[in-house]
Design a protein around this motif. Structure first.
Motif, short mmCIF file in Angstrom:
data_model
loop_
_atom_site.label_atom_id
_atom_site.label_comp_id
_atom_site.label_asym_id
_atom_site.label_seq_id
_atom_site.Cartn_x
_atom_site.Cartn_y
_atom_site.Cartn_z
N SER A 149 57.83 39.21 35.13
CA SER A 149 57.11 40.38 35.65
C SER A 149 56.05 40.77 34.64
N ILE A 150 54.82 40.89 35.12
CA ILE A 150 53.69 41.24 34.28
C ILE A 150 53.39 42.72 34.51
N LYS A 151 53.53 43.54 33.48
CA LYS A 151 53.40 44.99 33.63
C LYS A 151 52.03 45.53 33.21
N LEU A 152 51.06 44.64 33.05
CA LEU A 152 49.73 45.04 32.59
C LEU A 152 49.00 45.95 33.58
N PHE A 153 49.24 45.77 34.87
CA PHE A 153 48.52 46.54 35.87
C PHE A 153 48.78 48.04 35.76
N SER A 154 50.02 48.41 35.49
CA SER A 154 50.34 49.84 35.39
C SER A 154 49.81 50.44 34.08
N LEU A 155 49.62 49.60 33.08
CA LEU A 155 49.14 50.09 31.78
C LEU A 155 47.62 50.10 31.69
N PHE A 156 46.96 49.24 32.46
CA PHE A 156 45.49 49.14 32.44
C PHE A 156 44.96 49.18 33.87
N PRO A 157 44.65 50.37 34.39
CA PRO A 157 44.23 50.52 35.79
C PRO A 157 42.94 49.77 36.13
N GLY A 158 42.12 49.41 35.15
CA GLY A 158 40.90 48.66 35.42
C GLY A 158 41.16 47.20 35.75
N LEU A 159 42.39 46.77 35.58
CA LEU A 159 42.78 45.39 35.84
C LEU A 159 43.19 45.27 37.30
N GLN A 160 42.50 44.41 38.05
CA GLN A 160 42.79 44.25 39.47
C GLN A 160 43.49 42.94 39.81
N GLU A 161 43.19 41.89 39.02
CA GLU A 161 43.78 40.58 39.30
C GLU A 161 43.96 39.82 37.99
N ILE A 162 45.06 39.11 37.90
CA ILE A 162 45.30 38.21 36.77
C ILE A 162 45.47 36.81 37.34
N LYS A 163 44.63 35.91 36.90
CA LYS A 163 44.76 34.51 37.29
C LYS A 163 45.63 33.82 36.25
N ALA A 164 46.82 33.45 36.68
CA ALA A 164 47.80 32.86 35.77
C ALA A 164 47.88 31.35 35.99
N GLN A 165 47.94 30.62 34.89
CA GLN A 165 48.18 29.18 34.92
C GLN A 165 49.35 28.91 34.00
N TRP A 166 50.29 28.07 34.45
CA TRP A 166 51.51 27.91 33.69
C TRP A 166 52.02 26.48 33.70
N ILE A 167 52.75 26.17 32.65
CA ILE A 167 53.51 24.93 32.54
C ILE A 167 54.88 25.33 32.01
N PHE A 168 55.92 25.06 32.79
CA PHE A 168 57.30 25.33 32.40
C PHE A 168 58.05 24.02 32.46
#
Length: 187
Positions: free
Chosen positions: A149-168
């Protein structure tokens, strides 16, 4: 500089040539600087989880110019303090992860800081400025993390979208996260 170039190169090698992951020159150097949008790169290798965040300054502090007053300087320092607090930013659903290292690159009043030491230097920014954060976690039972869970949106209201790329481990992918869907699921 943070080990961003190494991490990106490593991701490209792991991803192979059949999946375009991202540029070897980094997030902000190709005009990918989009207001409201940030990039998140996540790699799990055995029990080490690396997370890199790149965001235009406007998303986190509301402006992209040298600070004009104490309020704007304070906004930069507050954003930096929030980014240092990794436990406020990420929640791991199926594994226990402890923060091993954090490095934050802050525009304008750039205090490059990691858990072990600080470097102070000033940089000049022209049209755009970005924040960059790098986190290294050691995780228990990291063989199969299901979601973060990425909690950045509630802490930074100017953030609308996060494009995530991952390797697990042996899986890879990408996702677009928003305030209404802030969880990266790896299944």
């Amino acid at each position: 500089m943070i080990n961003k170039q190494f991490l990106i190169g490593w991701l490209l090698i792991l991803a192979g040539s059949n999946v375009p992951v991202f540029s070897s020159e980094g997030y902000s150097s190709h005009g990918a600087h989009v207001h409201g949008e940030a990039a998140l790169y996540i790699v799990l290798d055995e029990n080490t989880l690396s997370i890199e965040l790149d965001s235009p300054a406007i998303n986190l502090i509301g402006f992209e110019h040298e600070p004009n007053n104490e309020e704007q300087k304070s906004a930069i320092l507050n954003a930096k303090q929030t980014l240092v607090s990794a436990d406020r930013l990420f929640h791991f659903s199926t594994t226990q992860c402890s923060l091993e290292n954090v490095e934050i690159e802050v525009p304008y009043i750039n205090k490059h800081e990691n858990k072990n030491h600080q470097h102070h230097h000033h940089e000049t920014y022209h049209d755009h400025a970005d924040f960059h954060a790098s986190y290294i976690f050691q995780c228990e039972q990291a063989k199969d993390p299901v979601s973060i869970s990425i909690k950045l949106f509630s802490l930074f209201p100017g953030l609308q979208e996060i494009k995530a790329q991952w390797i697990f481990q042996d899986k890879q992918g990408s996702a677009s996260l928003t305030a209404s869907d802030p969880t990266l699921s790896v299944n």
